[in-house]
Design a protein around this motif. Sequence first.
Motif, PDB file in Angstrom:
ATOM      1  N   GLY A  38       0.891  -1.276   0.002  1.00  0.00           N
ATOM      2  CA  GLY A  38       0.026  -0.005   0.034  1.00  0.00           C
ATOM      3  C   GLY A  38       0.969   1.357   0.030  1.00  0.00           C
ATOM      4  O   GLY A  38       2.138   1.141  -0.102  1.00  0.00           O
ATOM      5  N   PRO A  39       0.208   2.452   0.199  1.00  0.00           N
ATOM      6  CA  PRO A  39       1.182   3.655   0.048  1.00  0.00           C
ATOM      7  C   PRO A  39       1.930   3.680   1.244  1.00  0.00           C
ATOM      8  O   PRO A  39       1.507   3.321   2.051  1.00  0.00           O
ATOM      9  CB  PRO A  39      -0.087   4.661   0.126  1.00  0.00           C
ATOM     10  N   LEU A  40       3.222   4.338   0.950  1.00  0.00           N
ATOM     11  CA  LEU A  40       3.917   4.509   2.178  1.00  0.00           C
ATOM     12  C   LEU A  40       3.709   5.655   2.907  1.00  0.00           C
ATOM     13  O   LEU A  40       3.576   6.925   2.296  1.00  0.00           O
ATOM     14  CB  LEU A  40       5.673   4.662   1.721  1.00  0.00           C
ATOM     15  N   SER A  68      -4.799  -0.178   3.543  1.00  0.00           N
ATOM     16  CA  SER A  68      -6.416  -0.398   3.191  1.00  0.00           C
ATOM     17  C   SER A  68      -6.773  -0.353   2.064  1.00  0.00           C
ATOM     18  O   SER A  68      -8.114  -0.258   1.749  1.00  0.00           O
ATOM     19  CB  SER A  68      -6.844   1.133   4.147  1.00  0.00           C
ATOM     20  N   ILE A  69      -6.204  -0.069   0.995  1.00  0.00           N
ATOM     21  CA  ILE A  69      -6.391  -0.120  -0.291  1.00  0.00           C
ATOM     22  C   ILE A  69      -6.950  -1.395  -0.900  1.00  0.00           C
ATOM     23  O   ILE A  69      -6.563  -2.556  -0.316  1.00  0.00           O
ATOM     24  CB  ILE A  69      -5.068   0.373  -1.446  1.00  0.00           C
ATOM     25  N   ARG A  70      -8.098  -1.437  -1.749  1.00  0.00           N
ATOM     26  CA  ARG A  70      -8.932  -2.612  -1.912  1.00  0.00           C
ATOM     27  C   ARG A  70      -7.914  -3.697  -2.748  1.00  0.00           C
ATOM     28  O   ARG A  70      -7.864  -4.878  -2.435  1.00  0.00           O
ATOM     29  CB  ARG A  70      -9.911  -2.467  -2.986  1.00  0.00           C
ATOM     30  N   TYR A  76      -6.710  -9.045   4.163  1.00  0.00           N
ATOM     31  CA  TYR A  76      -8.169  -9.914   4.800  1.00  0.00           C
ATOM     32  C   TYR A  76      -7.567 -10.781   5.826  1.00  0.00           C
ATOM     33  O   TYR A  76      -8.509 -11.661   5.893  1.00  0.00           O
ATOM     34  CB  TYR A  76      -8.696 -10.470   3.263  1.00  0.00           C
ATOM     35  N   ILE A  77      -6.297 -11.062   5.790  1.00  0.00           N
ATOM     36  CA  ILE A  77      -5.533 -12.032   6.529  1.00  0.00           C
ATOM     37  C   ILE A  77      -5.880 -11.441   8.038  1.00  0.00           C
ATOM     38  O   ILE A  77      -5.727 -10.574   8.390  1.00  0.00           O
ATOM     39  CB  ILE A  77      -4.204 -12.320   6.504  1.00  0.00           C
TER      40      ILE A  77
END
Length: 225
Positions: A38-40, A68-70, A76-77
Amino acid sequence: MPSISPNKPYRVGRSRTGLGLFATKPIKKGSRIIRYFGPLLDSKKKEEDEIENKYLFELTNRWTIDGSIRENVARYINHSCRPNSESDVKPRKRKIYIRAVKNIEPGEEINYDYGTDYFKAYLKPIGCKCDSCEKKRKKKRSEARAERLRLKEKAERKAKRKAEKVAKEKAKAQEKAKEEKAKEKAKKKNGKANGKYLNGSGRPKPAGKKVVAGKRKSSAAPLHA
């Protein structure tokens, strides 16, 4: 749900806590399963340091991955106190991988330990729902039921012993009363049979001549003129 290539050894599915990641193929111990990305976020930038969500994964004191990005399927883990995977953090490369720490069979849910800070902040207030904790709670409930049953049986045995004791004492008292009644009856019977001798009444007089009061019969021969 994000689309996942059929070549990947996992899928998103329903879990006890909502959604989770499940193995679709055998995963060997030590193999990388998926990358967490995801974004840093730079903690030195105020606007980025103020971002708050439950998918933040800290790389270093400065850098954090916002997962949090889709597209980040690894989000989901779910957490487990006894996981089958772990996070493999590469601070220099600014990458995080989820790696199996034991063999995972198809159908098993993939999980790893989120760490103490996350546990205290998000899981402890609502109660951890991982399999390990569920088993502990189930065991405690089972032990509590067994203890209640033990105490109930103990109370029933105590009540039974008490009832038996009361019944025994009652039977003993009745037997004693019966004996006392029998003794009293026998006493009355004996008293009635010997009643003519009570207080000297009816006692027979000694044998002898009948004496008339005021008169005495002389034993001397009559005198003749």
